[in-house]
Scaffold this active site. Structure first.
Site, short mmCIF file in Angstrom:
data_model
loop_
_atom_site.label_atom_id
_atom_site.label_comp_id
_atom_site.label_asym_id
_atom_site.label_seq_id
_atom_site.Cartn_x
_atom_site.Cartn_y
_atom_site.Cartn_z
N SER A 39 -3.98 -9.08 -0.01
CA SER A 39 -3.06 -8.30 -0.40
C SER A 39 -1.90 -8.96 -0.12
O SER A 39 -1.08 -9.15 1.18
CB SER A 39 -2.81 -6.70 -0.65
OG SER A 39 -1.70 -6.40 -1.20
N TYR B 227 -0.42 0.82 3.15
CA TYR B 227 -1.39 -0.41 2.78
C TYR B 227 -1.23 -1.88 3.20
O TYR B 227 -2.08 -2.53 4.05
CB TYR B 227 -1.55 -0.81 1.28
CG TYR B 227 -2.14 -1.08 0.90
CD1 TYR B 227 -3.86 -0.84 0.81
CD2 TYR B 227 -2.04 -2.74 -0.16
CE1 TYR B 227 -4.68 -1.58 0.66
CE2 TYR B 227 -2.84 -2.69 -0.56
CZ TYR B 227 -4.82 -2.79 -0.86
OH TYR B 227 -5.33 -3.22 -1.79
#
Length: 283
Positions: free
Chosen positions: A150, A179
């Site tokens: 990501s 994250y």
């Protein structure tokens, strides 16, 4: 069906829906025998999609698919995945670590159990599945490991801060810090593992969307704002195919973004059944 992945066996995690399901369908359309895994074997009403539904679409097109229901946060449960794939299809050529868990919340509010859960699913599971897959890949002359990442792994700009900056606002109000930290660790793991495995012809890469993918899970997370660049699941599936079929000596150790990679290679985004380019999509 075409033959880019003919006689190859691939494991794809998190394949009950979204990017994982798209990759599984695209790989199967190229001739791969796919092992798909997730917690959701049958539709549960929480989110659309299940392993059985993904498998049904693959088999309807003539593909081969085996489902393994497993919880990647549980080390004992996830340890079943590679052995079951080997028992069912006799070997393994490709591992796609797609499954991930995110809780977007300011770091000071993240409870230890959520920190541990994020690293279990986003880092330790890919590491352990790769370790388990390597022996079979070596025996078959090589392989491909692809870890989905990501752009939240990227650092926000340093001070002085611009209150109008999107990344600054994201960190202030929702925060991808936890994250993004797991994905940054995964990218470093992937780059190092790629160098280690080069002599045995195993490529290791990471792949991320340019910003976000228009999947059900991503849209439900609430982390995507109104100006985010959304790309279709098919674009990620196409980029994943390229990184899991190109010569290992030429394509390994990359931290790739989907659309720039496809532009570099001059590859069009195709439909998941590989029958034609995705209609009305230009990038």
């Amino acid at each position: 069906m075409t033959d880019t992945l003919k006689n190859k066996v691939a494991i794809i995690t998190g394949a009950s829906r979204g990017i994982g399901a798209a990759i599984a369908e695209r790989f199967a359309a190229e001739g791969a025998k796919v092992v798909i895994t997730a917690r959701t074997l049958d539709a549960d009403g929480k989110l659309p999609g299940s392993l059985r539904e993904t498998a049904g679409r693959i088999r309807a097109r003539g593909g081969e698919c085996h489902c393994v229901q497993a919880d990647l946060s549980d080390p004992v449960d996830r340890a079943r995945i590679v052995p079951e794939a080997l028992a069912h299809f006799g070997g393994l050529d490709i591992l796609v670590n797609n499954a991930a868990w995110a809780r977007f919340k300011p770091t000071r509010e993240q409870l230890p159990r959520y920190t541990h859960l994020a690293f279990e699913i986003n880092y330790f599971a890919p590491l352990e599945l790769a370790q388990q897959a390597i022996e079979s890949m070596v025996a078959r002359g090589g392989g491909w490991i692809l870890n989905l990442s990501s752009t939240t792994s990227q650092h926000p700009d340093a001070a002085p801060y611009d209150p109008k900056n999107r990344s600054f606002q994201f960190h202030q109000h929702m925060s991808p810090t936890l994250y993004g930290s797991t994905k940054a660790a995964l990218e470093r793991l992937s780059a190092g593992l790629a160098a280690e495995l080069a002599p045995v012809n195993i490529a290791v890469n990471t792949l991320a969307p340019v910003e976000a993918v228009a999947s059900v899970g991503a849209l439900k997370s609430g982390a995507i704002d109104a100006v985010a660049h959304l790309e279709p699941e098919e674009a990620m599936a196409e980029a994943a195919l390229q990184l899991c079929s190109r010569p290992q000596a030429q394509f390994s150790g990359r931290c790739a973004l989907s659309l720039p990679l496809l532009r570099e290679l001059g590859v069009a985004v195709r439909m998941l059944d590989a029958s034609a380019p995705l209609p009305d999509y230009a990038f």
